[in-house]
Design an enzyme around this catalytic site. Sequence first.
Site, PDB file in Angstrom:
ATOM      1  N   ASP A 119      36.068  46.195  37.668  1.00 31.56           N
ATOM      2  CA  ASP A 119      37.121  46.719  38.536  1.00 31.56           C
ATOM      3  C   ASP A 119      37.154  48.227  38.415  1.00 31.56           C
ATOM      4  OD1 ASP A 119      37.927  44.245  39.526  1.00 31.56           O
ATOM      5  OD2 ASP A 119      39.500  43.984  38.038  1.00 31.56           O
ATOM      6  N   ASP A 134      37.414  42.230  45.562  1.00 30.90           N
ATOM      7  CA  ASP A 134      38.793  41.732  45.525  1.00 30.90           C
ATOM      8  C   ASP A 134      39.505  41.979  46.850  1.00 30.90           C
ATOM      9  OD1 ASP A 134      38.465  41.001  42.847  1.00 30.90           O
ATOM     10  OD2 ASP A 134      39.322  42.873  42.101  1.00 30.90           O
TER      11      ASP A 134
END
Length: 166
Positions: A119, A134
């Site tokens: 991330d 995402d």
Amino acid sequence: MLMEGKMPVIALIIGALIAVADQVIKYFVLTYLQSVGSATVIDGLLDLKYVENRGVAFGMFSDMRWFFVVVTAILIGIIIFIMFKKKPTGKLFYISAALIIGGGIGNLIDRVFYGFVVDYLSVSFFPPVCNFADYCITVGTILLIVYVLFFSNVMKSEKKVNKSNE
């Protein structure tokens, strides 16, 4: 009419391109951002922060790697089955499917090869650090819900069944 039959294949190609784009971005994140940890892109709005997410959304259910690998693979398989066997009408379904499949595969690759999802996107108004995949999954899921609620026959046929039973 001719395009309708090709929609599942086009959705898979777009999904594959999304997964490739996701992995290219993550390659640069791992190569350049991992060592520095974070960088400001737009002060007060957007930062790049290296995070190893071992769970799902917001880091929940950490260290359940293989469970999420299996669940993700099954969900992607179900969507592909629906695309090719049920052949829904409407481009919105295939757009949402492409986003979900591409994002799902992007994060699936991370889980299998790294044991975590990379991330890196941190926006000031949304606390969790996320990634391109995402956001694709989120937008695809929202579009799929809109499709099911307003454009598919799923809800319409259910209403007909209820009316015929009355």
